[in-house]
Design a protein around this motif. Structure first.
Motif, PDB file in Angstrom:
ATOM      1  N   ASP A 272      39.066  55.585  95.852  1.00  0.00           N
ATOM      2  CA  ASP A 272      37.900  55.578  97.461  1.00  0.00           C
ATOM      3  C   ASP A 272      39.068  56.439  98.096  1.00  0.00           C
ATOM      4  OD1 ASP A 272      36.353  54.197  96.244  1.00  0.00           O
ATOM      5  OD2 ASP A 272      37.000  52.120  97.147  1.00  0.00           O
ATOM      6  N   SER A 273      40.460  56.690  97.392  1.00  0.00           N
ATOM      7  CA  SER A 273      41.387  57.662  97.998  1.00  0.00           C
ATOM      8  C   SER A 273      40.893  59.211  98.221  1.00  0.00           C
ATOM      9  CB  SER A 273      42.903  57.281  97.823  1.00  0.00           C
ATOM     10  OG  SER A 273      43.735  55.646  97.823  1.00  0.00           O
ATOM     11  N   GLY A 274      40.307  59.151  97.248  1.00  0.00           N
ATOM     12  CA  GLY A 274      40.159  60.583  96.609  1.00  0.00           C
ATOM     13  C   GLY A 274      40.756  61.318  95.067  1.00  0.00           C
ATOM     14  N   LEU A 275      40.827  60.617  94.994  1.00  0.00           N
ATOM     15  CA  LEU A 275      40.972  60.948  92.900  1.00  0.00           C
ATOM     16  C   LEU A 275      40.134  61.288  91.898  1.00  0.00           C
ATOM     17  CD1 LEU A 275      44.612  59.601  92.236  1.00  0.00           C
ATOM     18  CD2 LEU A 275      44.133  61.762  92.728  1.00  0.00           C
ATOM     19  N   ASP A 276      39.893  62.113  91.289  1.00  0.00           N
ATOM     20  CA  ASP A 276      39.387  62.161  89.978  1.00  0.00           C
ATOM     21  C   ASP A 276      39.269  61.674  89.047  1.00  0.00           C
ATOM     22  OD1 ASP A 276      36.743  62.806  88.573  1.00  0.00           O
ATOM     23  OD2 ASP A 276      37.408  64.682  89.324  1.00  0.00           O
ATOM     24  N   VAL A 277      39.223  59.986  88.875  1.00  0.00           N
ATOM     25  CA  VAL A 277      39.629  59.355  87.273  1.00  0.00           C
ATOM     26  C   VAL A 277      38.441  59.203  86.417  1.00  0.00           C
ATOM     27  CG1 VAL A 277      40.971  57.565  87.076  1.00  0.00           C
ATOM     28  CG2 VAL A 277      41.319  58.560  88.973  1.00  0.00           C
ATOM     29  N   VAL A 278      38.962  59.799  85.726  1.00  0.00           N
ATOM     30  CA  VAL A 278      38.294  59.182  84.240  1.00  0.00           C
ATOM     31  C   VAL A 278      39.389  58.246  83.328  1.00  0.00           C
ATOM     32  CG1 VAL A 278      37.394  60.399  81.974  1.00  0.00           C
ATOM     33  CG2 VAL A 278      37.464  61.382  84.562  1.00  0.00           C
ATOM     34  N   LEU A 279      38.477  57.518  82.276  1.00  0.00           N
ATOM     35  CA  LEU A 279      39.387  56.761  81.596  1.00  0.00           C
ATOM     36  C   LEU A 279      38.139  56.151  80.043  1.00  0.00           C
ATOM     37  CD1 LEU A 279      41.010  53.933  80.334  1.00  0.00           C
ATOM     38  CD2 LEU A 279      39.488  52.461  81.803  1.00  0.00           C
ATOM     39  N   THR A 280      38.922  56.494  79.068  1.00  0.00           N
ATOM     40  CA  THR A 280      38.710  56.715  78.368  1.00  0.00           C
ATOM     41  C   THR A 280      39.608  55.092  76.868  1.00  0.00           C
ATOM     42  OG1 THR A 280      40.265  58.360  77.376  1.00  0.00           O
ATOM     43  CG2 THR A 280      38.048  58.654  77.828  1.00  0.00           C
ATOM     44  N   SER A 281      38.989  54.876  76.180  1.00  0.00           N
ATOM     45  CA  SER A 281      39.422  53.931  75.619  1.00  0.00           C
ATOM     46  C   SER A 281      38.785  53.788  73.765  1.00  0.00           C
ATOM     47  CB  SER A 281      38.883  52.050  75.626  1.00  0.00           C
ATOM     48  OG  SER A 281      40.006  51.710  75.152  1.00  0.00           O
ATOM     49  N   ASN A 282      40.130  53.480  73.158  1.00  0.00           N
ATOM     50  CA  ASN A 282      39.481  53.957  71.676  1.00  0.00           C
ATOM     51  C   ASN A 282      40.433  52.515  70.941  1.00  0.00           C
ATOM     52  OD1 ASN A 282      38.389  56.952  71.640  1.00  0.00           O
ATOM     53  ND2 ASN A 282      40.724  57.372  72.426  1.00  0.00           N
ATOM     54  N   GLY A 283      39.752  52.474  70.046  1.00  0.00           N
ATOM     55  CA  GLY A 283      39.783  51.512  68.833  1.00  0.00           C
ATOM     56  C   GLY A 283      39.590  50.126  69.674  1.00  0.00           C
ATOM     57  N   GLU A 284      39.828  49.095  68.782  1.00  0.00           N
ATOM     58  CA  GLU A 284      39.328  47.639  68.684  1.00  0.00           C
ATOM     59  C   GLU A 284      40.070  46.411  69.919  1.00  0.00           C
ATOM     60  OE1 GLU A 284      38.155  43.362  67.023  1.00  0.00           O
ATOM     61  OE2 GLU A 284      38.169  45.400  65.376  1.00  0.00           O
ATOM     62  N   ALA A 285      40.009  46.579  70.892  1.00  0.00           N
ATOM     63  CA  ALA A 285      41.008  45.347  71.946  1.00  0.00           C
ATOM     64  C   ALA A 285      41.639  44.527  71.309  1.00  0.00           C
ATOM     65  CB  ALA A 285      40.211  45.116  72.783  1.00  0.00           C
ATOM     66  N   GLN A 286      42.391  44.195  71.208  1.00  0.00           N
ATOM     67  CA  GLN A 286      43.606  42.582  70.943  1.00  0.00           C
ATOM     68  C   GLN A 286      44.102  42.110  71.568  1.00  0.00           C
ATOM     69  OE1 GLN A 286      43.652  43.133  67.847  1.00  0.00           O
ATOM     70  NE2 GLN A 286      42.767  44.779  67.231  1.00  0.00           N
ATOM     71  N   MET A 287      44.716  40.974  71.110  1.00  0.00           N
ATOM     72  CA  MET A 287      45.724  39.924  72.336  1.00  0.00           C
ATOM     73  C   MET A 287      45.957  40.611  73.080  1.00  0.00           C
ATOM     74  SD  MET A 287      44.453  37.006  70.401  1.00  0.00           S
ATOM     75  CE  MET A 287      44.547  35.362  72.237  1.00  0.00           C
ATOM     76  N   LEU A 288      47.250  39.888  74.366  1.00  0.00           N
ATOM     77  CA  LEU A 288      48.199  41.046  74.697  1.00  0.00           C
ATOM     78  C   LEU A 288      49.177  39.751  75.249  1.00  0.00           C
ATOM     79  CD1 LEU A 288      47.064  43.462  76.480  1.00  0.00           C
ATOM     80  CD2 LEU A 288      48.572  43.430  74.637  1.00  0.00           C
ATOM     81  N   ASP A 289      50.314  39.419  74.607  1.00  0.00           N
ATOM     82  CA  ASP A 289      51.499  38.273  75.339  1.00  0.00           C
ATOM     83  C   ASP A 289      50.868  38.484  76.911  1.00  0.00           C
ATOM     84  OD1 ASP A 289      53.486  36.712  75.956  1.00  0.00           O
ATOM     85  OD2 ASP A 289      53.698  38.287  77.013  1.00  0.00           O
ATOM     86  N   PRO A 290      51.023  37.580  78.156  1.00  0.00           N
ATOM     87  CA  PRO A 290      51.331  37.958  79.584  1.00  0.00           C
ATOM     88  C   PRO A 290      52.057  39.364  80.070  1.00  0.00           C
ATOM     89  CG  PRO A 290      50.774  35.330  79.340  1.00  0.00           C
ATOM     90  CD  PRO A 290      51.252  36.790  78.106  1.00  0.00           C
ATOM     91  N   SER A 291      53.019  38.926  79.568  1.00  0.00           N
ATOM     92  CA  SER A 291      53.906  40.146  79.964  1.00  0.00           C
ATOM     93  C   SER A 291      53.608  41.694  79.865  1.00  0.00           C
ATOM     94  CB  SER A 291      56.013  39.405  79.696  1.00  0.00           C
ATOM     95  OG  SER A 291      55.578  39.540  77.957  1.00  0.00           O
TER      96      SER A 291
END
Length: 404
Positions: A272-291
């Protein structure tokens, strides 16, 4: 508080000196006759005692008062009575408590004089010849025992006082270190959240001004203004949270930290601020500690904030996440646009981010690229059974199609 303690200590010393003075007068019992039959002035002994106590109380150098009592004790050689032995013990106690070990041992050795004179006075006062050795031994043992009691009591108090002083200084140092850490954490949170939001507001306002200068209609400007309002409200809430943490010692607000799943809202705000942003994700997501989940969120946030501050018009940002069984690798690559904007950052973002990533057990690297800037972080991923309260990232991971 310190002044009050010093005043109380001085009052106690004066009271103790008065009691010791009375006890010394009781032991003296008014004796003024010398072994040769001469009579000394009645006022001499009380005046000598009063002078020695005055020196002990008024002089900051305690050894002067101790020396005064050593001299007063010599009067016991001239009369058949004990003179100033209680004052000598008091002076010894103060010398040992407030002096070094060497000076304290010297004062202990100096007590041989008043003990010897008091023993001589006791023997001559009794005026008996039988059992003289037993009487001398008893007197020497008694006076020596009292001397050692005063010595070790003063040394114990000195050690205790020194230990308390050391522990107090350690506690003050630990408190100051904790305060410095808290200030650093709040400064980092201000940069990570409020500064990021304010940067977005600045850029969005600049965009609105540019649109208005081109004569755009209200329908085209209103969505941008609405987004500015949402961003500003979010900043206000974050400020209130931080101010609440400053007012209260409770850390109940810590649980409201952002998680890695919320990067979609970051990307949407940046777009919305005018940036052209692209996100790519590879691999199977894992559980993360909150920190760790929060640290990953901050990496993406810092990368987008820097791109908005320094990338210029037409800046493109490529965010890549790579999951393995043991780590999450995040890279934010900004490809600069044509127009440069002046920086509005204080320059503490990457420093605070490096500290945050280090605490989480990861690593951070960053630096310029031929076309822009690269921010890359590696965060540890723990096994699911080790983190029963961890954040599970499932199918909610945003993809390139969803955010580009």
């Amino acid at each position: 508080m310190v002044a009050g303690m010093l005043k109380r200590r001085h009052v106690l010393r004066v009271v103790a000196a008065l009691l010791a003075f009375v006890f010394d007068l009781f032991l003296w019992q008014g004796a003024v006759t010398t072994p040769g039959g001469m009579e000394m002035p009645m006022w001499l002994i009380p005046a000598a005692l009063a002078g020695a106590y005055a020196v002990l109380l008024t002089q900051r150098r305690i050894w002067l008062g101790f020396t005064a009592f050593l001299l007063v004790s010599l009067l016991g050689l001239a009369i058949s009575s004990i003179v100033g032995i209680v004052g000598s013990y008091m002076a010894l106690f103060l010398m040992v408590r407030h002096s070094s070990t060497k000076v304290a041992n010297t004062a202990l050795a100096g007590m041989i004089l008043p003990i010897s004179v008091a023993t001589y006075s006791s023997v001559t006062y009794e005026g008996q010849s039988e059992g003289l050795l037993v009487l001398m031994s008893w007197n020497i043992g008694f006076y020596a025992a009292v001397t050692l009691l005063c010595y070790f009591a003063a040394r114990t108090l000195r050690r205790t006082e020194n230990r308390l002083t050391t522990e107090r200084s350690w506690a003050e140092a630990a408190l100051e270190e904790a305060r410095a850490g808290e200030r650093l954490r709040i400064s980092r949170d201000l940069h990570d959240s409020v500064a990021h939001s304010m940067t977005a507001v600045v850029l969005q306002v600049a965009g609105v001004r540019a649109i208005l200068q081109k004569g755009a209609e209200f329908e085209k400007v209103d969505p941008v203004l609405a987004d500015i309002q949402v961003t500003a409200e979010q900043s206000m809430r974050e400020l209130h949270r931080l101010l609440g943490m400053l007012r209260s010692e409770e850390e109940s607000q810590i649980g409201q930290s952002h998680t890695f799943e919320e990067i979609a809202s970051l990307i949407s705000s940046a777009q919305d601020s005018g940036l052209d942003v692209v996100l790519t994700s590879n691999g199977e997501a894992q559980m993360l500690d909150p920190s760790i989940s929060h640290a990953g969120y901050r990496v993406v946030q810092e990368g987008l904030a820097n791109a908005m501050k320094h990338g210029g018009e037409g800046c493109r940002v490529e965010i890549s996440t790579r999951w393995t069984a043991t780590q999450l690798a995040i890279s934010v690559t900004s490809i600069s646009g044509v127009g440069k904007r002046p920086a509005v950052s204080g320059g503490f973002g990457l420093l605070g981010l490096r500290e945050r990533i280090g605490v989480a057990g990861g690593s951070l690297s960053h630096g310029p690229t031929p076309g822009g800037y690269l921010l890359k972080a590696s965060l540890p991923v723990d096994a699911p059974e080790e983190l029963p309260g961890a954040v599970q990232r499932g199918t909610n991971t945003p993809t390139a199609k969803e955010v580009s």
